[in-house]
Design a protein around this motif. Sequence first.
Motif, PDB file in Angstrom:
ATOM      1  N   LEU A 196       0.741  -1.341   0.179  1.00 41.80           N
ATOM      2  CA  LEU A 196      -0.145   0.226   0.037  1.00 41.80           C
ATOM      3  C   LEU A 196       0.888   1.346  -0.063  1.00 41.80           C
ATOM      4  CD1 LEU A 196      -2.964  -0.481   2.420  1.00 41.80           C
ATOM      5  CD2 LEU A 196      -2.990   0.035  -0.096  1.00 41.80           C
ATOM      6  N   GLY A 197       1.831   1.267   0.726  1.00 40.63           N
ATOM      7  CA  GLY A 197       2.989   2.399   0.886  1.00 40.63           C
ATOM      8  C   GLY A 197       3.432   2.552  -0.398  1.00 40.63           C
ATOM      9  N   ALA A 198       3.877   1.514  -1.276  1.00 39.63           N
ATOM     10  CA  ALA A 198       4.392   1.681  -2.413  1.00 39.63           C
ATOM     11  C   ALA A 198       3.768   2.057  -3.486  1.00 39.63           C
ATOM     12  CB  ALA A 198       4.877   0.328  -3.087  1.00 39.63           C
ATOM     13  N   ILE A 199       2.404   1.890  -3.435  1.00 34.68           N
ATOM     14  CA  ILE A 199       1.382   2.283  -4.225  1.00 34.68           C
ATOM     15  C   ILE A 199       0.991   3.748  -4.165  1.00 34.68           C
ATOM     16  CG2 ILE A 199      -1.144   2.292  -4.949  1.00 34.68           C
ATOM     17  CD1 ILE A 199      -1.115  -0.584  -4.260  1.00 34.68           C
ATOM     18  N   LEU A 200       1.034   4.257  -2.821  1.00 35.89           N
ATOM     19  CA  LEU A 200       0.919   5.406  -2.329  1.00 35.89           C
ATOM     20  C   LEU A 200       2.083   6.546  -2.917  1.00 35.89           C
ATOM     21  CD1 LEU A 200      -0.403   7.658  -0.556  1.00 35.89           C
ATOM     22  CD2 LEU A 200       0.931   6.878   1.315  1.00 35.89           C
ATOM     23  N   MET A 201       3.367   5.910  -2.819  1.00 39.11           N
ATOM     24  CA  MET A 201       4.426   6.771  -3.488  1.00 39.11           C
ATOM     25  C   MET A 201       4.362   6.856  -4.700  1.00 39.11           C
ATOM     26  SD  MET A 201       6.297   7.687  -1.003  1.00 39.11           S
ATOM     27  CE  MET A 201       5.565   7.517   0.588  1.00 39.11           C
ATOM     28  N   LEU A 202       4.184   5.915  -5.422  1.00 39.50           N
ATOM     29  CA  LEU A 202       4.069   5.836  -6.769  1.00 39.50           C
ATOM     30  C   LEU A 202       2.979   6.985  -7.484  1.00 39.50           C
ATOM     31  CD1 LEU A 202       4.397   2.271  -8.533  1.00 39.50           C
ATOM     32  CD2 LEU A 202       5.729   4.222  -9.049  1.00 39.50           C
ATOM     33  N   SER A 203       1.875   6.670  -6.732  1.00 42.31           N
ATOM     34  CA  SER A 203       0.681   7.612  -6.946  1.00 42.31           C
ATOM     35  C   SER A 203       1.298   9.180  -6.859  1.00 42.31           C
ATOM     36  CB  SER A 203      -0.597   7.318  -6.489  1.00 42.31           C
ATOM     37  OG  SER A 203      -0.801   6.083  -6.089  1.00 42.31           O
ATOM     38  N   LEU A 204       1.816   9.194  -5.576  1.00 42.36           N
ATOM     39  CA  LEU A 204       2.101  10.681  -5.184  1.00 42.36           C
ATOM     40  C   LEU A 204       3.127  11.213  -6.412  1.00 42.36           C
ATOM     41  CD1 LEU A 204       1.754  12.390  -2.664  1.00 42.36           C
ATOM     42  CD2 LEU A 204       3.897  11.446  -1.818  1.00 42.36           C
ATOM     43  N   VAL A 205       3.944  10.355  -7.102  1.00 43.06           N
ATOM     44  CA  VAL A 205       4.975  10.755  -8.111  1.00 43.06           C
ATOM     45  C   VAL A 205       4.033  11.307  -9.344  1.00 43.06           C
ATOM     46  CG1 VAL A 205       7.060  10.283  -9.615  1.00 43.06           C
ATOM     47  CG2 VAL A 205       6.796   9.797  -6.995  1.00 43.06           C
ATOM     48  N   PHE A 206       3.207  10.164  -9.836  1.00 42.30           N
ATOM     49  CA  PHE A 206       2.586  10.297 -11.064  1.00 42.30           C
ATOM     50  C   PHE A 206       1.197  11.082 -11.304  1.00 42.30           C
ATOM     51  CE2 PHE A 206       5.758   6.778 -11.798  1.00 42.30           C
ATOM     52  CZ  PHE A 206       6.462   7.322 -12.679  1.00 42.30           C
ATOM     53  N   THR A 207       0.480  10.557 -10.212  1.00 44.72           N
ATOM     54  CA  THR A 207      -0.797  11.387 -10.476  1.00 44.72           C
ATOM     55  C   THR A 207      -1.007  12.625 -10.563  1.00 44.72           C
ATOM     56  OG1 THR A 207      -1.350  10.701  -8.187  1.00 44.72           O
ATOM     57  CG2 THR A 207      -1.997   9.363  -9.560  1.00 44.72           C
ATOM     58  N   PRO A 208      -0.313  13.679  -9.775  1.00 45.94           N
ATOM     59  CA  PRO A 208      -0.603  15.029  -9.961  1.00 45.94           C
ATOM     60  C   PRO A 208      -0.366  15.583 -11.205  1.00 45.94           C
ATOM     61  CG  PRO A 208       0.496  14.443  -7.753  1.00 45.94           C
ATOM     62  CD  PRO A 208       0.707  13.415  -8.660  1.00 45.94           C
ATOM     63  N   TRP A 209       0.758  14.944 -11.894  1.00 41.08           N
ATOM     64  CA  TRP A 209       1.037  15.243 -13.203  1.00 41.08           C
ATOM     65  C   TRP A 209       0.235  14.974 -14.328  1.00 41.08           C
ATOM     66  CZ3 TRP A 209       3.193  12.687 -17.736  1.00 41.08           C
ATOM     67  CH2 TRP A 209       3.392  13.135 -18.652  1.00 41.08           C
ATOM     68  N   VAL A 210      -0.409  13.656 -14.096  1.00 40.61           N
ATOM     69  CA  VAL A 210      -1.078  12.969 -14.914  1.00 40.61           C
ATOM     70  C   VAL A 210      -2.431  13.835 -15.020  1.00 40.61           C
ATOM     71  CG1 VAL A 210      -2.507  11.189 -15.537  1.00 40.61           C
ATOM     72  CG2 VAL A 210      -0.245  10.736 -15.150  1.00 40.61           C
ATOM     73  N   THR A 211      -2.887  14.358 -13.785  1.00 37.59           N
ATOM     74  CA  THR A 211      -4.173  15.158 -13.442  1.00 37.59           C
ATOM     75  C   THR A 211      -3.859  16.317 -14.126  1.00 37.59           C
ATOM     76  OG1 THR A 211      -4.372  13.999 -11.458  1.00 37.59           O
ATOM     77  CG2 THR A 211      -5.874  15.893 -11.796  1.00 37.59           C
ATOM     78  N   ALA A 212      -2.706  17.122 -13.943  1.00 33.93           N
ATOM     79  CA  ALA A 212      -2.784  18.033 -14.632  1.00 33.93           C
ATOM     80  C   ALA A 212      -2.731  18.159 -16.280  1.00 33.93           C
ATOM     81  CB  ALA A 212      -1.028  18.793 -14.277  1.00 33.93           C
ATOM     82  N   GLN A 213      -2.189  17.197 -16.842  1.00 29.23           N
ATOM     83  CA  GLN A 213      -2.169  17.142 -18.298  1.00 29.23           C
ATOM     84  C   GLN A 213      -3.803  16.648 -18.631  1.00 29.23           C
ATOM     85  OE1 GLN A 213       0.256  17.358 -20.332  1.00 29.23           O
ATOM     86  NE2 GLN A 213       1.185  17.662 -18.555  1.00 29.23           N
ATOM     87  N   ALA A 214      -4.422  16.037 -17.816  1.00 24.52           N
ATOM     88  CA  ALA A 214      -5.914  15.773 -17.810  1.00 24.52           C
ATOM     89  C   ALA A 214      -6.772  16.987 -17.920  1.00 24.52           C
ATOM     90  CB  ALA A 214      -6.504  14.759 -16.986  1.00 24.52           C
ATOM     91  N   LEU A 215      -6.441  17.973 -17.112  1.00 26.33           N
ATOM     92  CA  LEU A 215      -7.123  19.253 -16.828  1.00 26.33           C
ATOM     93  C   LEU A 215      -6.810  20.101 -18.025  1.00 26.33           C
ATOM     94  CD1 LEU A 215      -6.586  20.521 -13.280  1.00 26.33           C
ATOM     95  CD2 LEU A 215      -8.640  19.840 -14.410  1.00 26.33           C
ATOM     96  N   ARG A 216      -5.332  19.981 -18.648  1.00 33.22           N
ATOM     97  CA  ARG A 216      -5.374  20.904 -19.818  1.00 33.22           C
ATOM     98  C   ARG A 216      -5.977  20.260 -21.017  1.00 33.22           C
ATOM     99  NH1 ARG A 216      -1.241  24.475 -18.415  1.00 33.22           N
ATOM    100  NH2 ARG A 216       0.359  23.699 -17.298  1.00 33.22           N
ATOM    101  N   ILE A 217      -6.180  19.034 -21.040  1.00 31.64           N
ATOM    102  CA  ILE A 217      -7.043  18.285 -22.265  1.00 31.64           C
ATOM    103  C   ILE A 217      -8.400  18.842 -22.064  1.00 31.64           C
ATOM    104  CG2 ILE A 217      -7.967  16.378 -23.112  1.00 31.64           C
ATOM    105  CD1 ILE A 217      -5.381  14.800 -22.284  1.00 31.64           C
ATOM    106  N   SER A 218      -9.076  18.899 -20.816  1.00 35.04           N
ATOM    107  CA  SER A 218     -10.418  19.190 -20.706  1.00 35.04           C
ATOM    108  C   SER A 218     -10.697  20.547 -20.865  1.00 35.04           C
ATOM    109  CB  SER A 218     -10.936  18.604 -19.246  1.00 35.04           C
ATOM    110  OG  SER A 218     -10.739  17.361 -19.216  1.00 35.04           O
ATOM    111  N   MET A 219      -9.576  21.353 -20.855  1.00 37.19           N
ATOM    112  CA  MET A 219     -10.010  22.825 -20.754  1.00 37.19           C
ATOM    113  C   MET A 219      -9.525  23.582 -21.905  1.00 37.19           C
ATOM    114  SD  MET A 219     -10.947  23.704 -17.585  1.00 37.19           S
ATOM    115  CE  MET A 219     -11.119  25.382 -17.476  1.00 37.19           C
ATOM    116  N   GLU A 220      -8.999  22.844 -22.862  1.00 38.45           N
ATOM    117  CA  GLU A 220      -8.479  23.628 -24.019  1.00 38.45           C
ATOM    118  C   GLU A 220      -9.624  24.142 -25.174  1.00 38.45           C
ATOM    119  OE1 GLU A 220      -7.228  20.131 -27.174  1.00 38.45           O
ATOM    120  OE2 GLU A 220      -5.722  21.039 -26.008  1.00 38.45           O
TER     121      GLU A 220
END
Lengths: 227, 245
Positions: free
Chosen positions: A203-227
């Motif tokens: 669980l801790g490993a999943i948390l660390m991985l998500s902490l690294v990748f998900t904010p960036w992916v979410t930022a990209q998703a926001l850019r896609i949705s808002m363009e």
Amino acid sequence: MNKLSLPGLLLLVIKRDLLLAMRRRADVLTTLVFFVMVVSLFPLGIGPEQEILRKIAPGVVWVAALLASMLSLGRMFSADYLDGTLEQMLLVPQSLSMLVLGKIAAHWMLSGLPLVLIAPALGLQFDMSAQALWVLIAALLLGTPVLSMIGAIGAALTLGLRGGGVLVSLLVLPLCIPVLIFGAGAVEAVSSGMSVISHLSLLGAILMLSLVFTPWVTAQALRISME
Amino acid sequence: MAINWFKYSAPSTFYGLAGRLVPWFAWPAALLFCIGLYVGFFVAPSDVVQGEAYRIIFIHVPASILSMFIYLIMAGYAALGLIFNTRLSAMMATALAPTGALFALISLWTGALWGKPMWGAWWVWDARLTSELILLFLYLGFIALQASIDDPRRADRAGALLAIVGSVNVPIIYFSVKWWNTLHQGSTIKFTGTSMHIAMQQAMFTMLLACWLYVIAVSLVRVRSIILERERNNQWVTELAEVKR
């Protein structure tokens, strides 16, 4: 215009979102009441045998937490999207990933943390042992932030779509299954006298991985949705 | 002679090429299906342990392999579309998704039919079965997300991001039988040789190849329809013989 430091930006976003939520406390409470209600329905549906209830408790709490966090996902970006704040957020010369991380953290404090705090009380309804309760809290503390983070991707992708609420569950739930398996597995392991370290480490490993990748992916998703 | 590699990345040129290629994949696929099924049912010997029931392997294994492969290819096309902003790659990703979902469903279905006589249960919550089910959900999520976005550009890009995030699951399915010691058997075919009878092996590879060709043919047909739908306002579409008719 002065440029904020990254931690400063993070704190600013968290503070803002918490303040907004405090002005409308009902939203937070609704999620919590939903969580308590779903968990309380299971003993009514299955029957009051302590033996069975003790066995299904971790799964029930986890599934309810998953559903409750789905319920509040729609709020993560939609208010800002509707009043145009989100557009401004995309334009500011600050790290969008950090900004998103701040929003995720605020979302977790409002929807995940209350669930973690109230879960032991629900565990008592299911006659869980003290040791199992501690493990449940630890697993929820590690797992619920992941739910918020993965959920953020779904919320960003479905921003402003019709039927977004159902759609976001369809996108996010499959991705959350590993968290559910290891989270509920940890409590089951301690109940059957095995070591919980492996489940909690994963669980801790999943948390660390998500902490690294998900904010960036979410930022990209926001850019896609808002363009 | 310089070859223009990007000539067929334009939907207008690819439309014609895809139309010419379809029969070259569809007919061999049909032929290989017949050969594979014949060898599988009549030539391959029955299994010592599993008797005749094992024969479902000739559908089950190719469908499972392809359900994973198609997802990776779909995510690859989606990534290409996201990075290079090529419209055709995104259309290919969209075209592959229903076939992938179909194969995931076939894999689960035949697995259940096989599981009943062998394990005594239609379904067990084994690591590989669960992750294959998640794969099916991921396909359905991808299709649902694209279907609910009206703007094709946003649909392509949002779907692409989802496909890439979901591709984390594919290695988990593939290695699940190694990581967790569960009911589902490990793979019999390895690069270092196999414990299978030669006729069984031939039937399986024939079926795998047939499924591959089928996937290519079907996705080409589907991408042609998607191109027509998206480009319907362009002049080259109105000049096509099949549109004029």
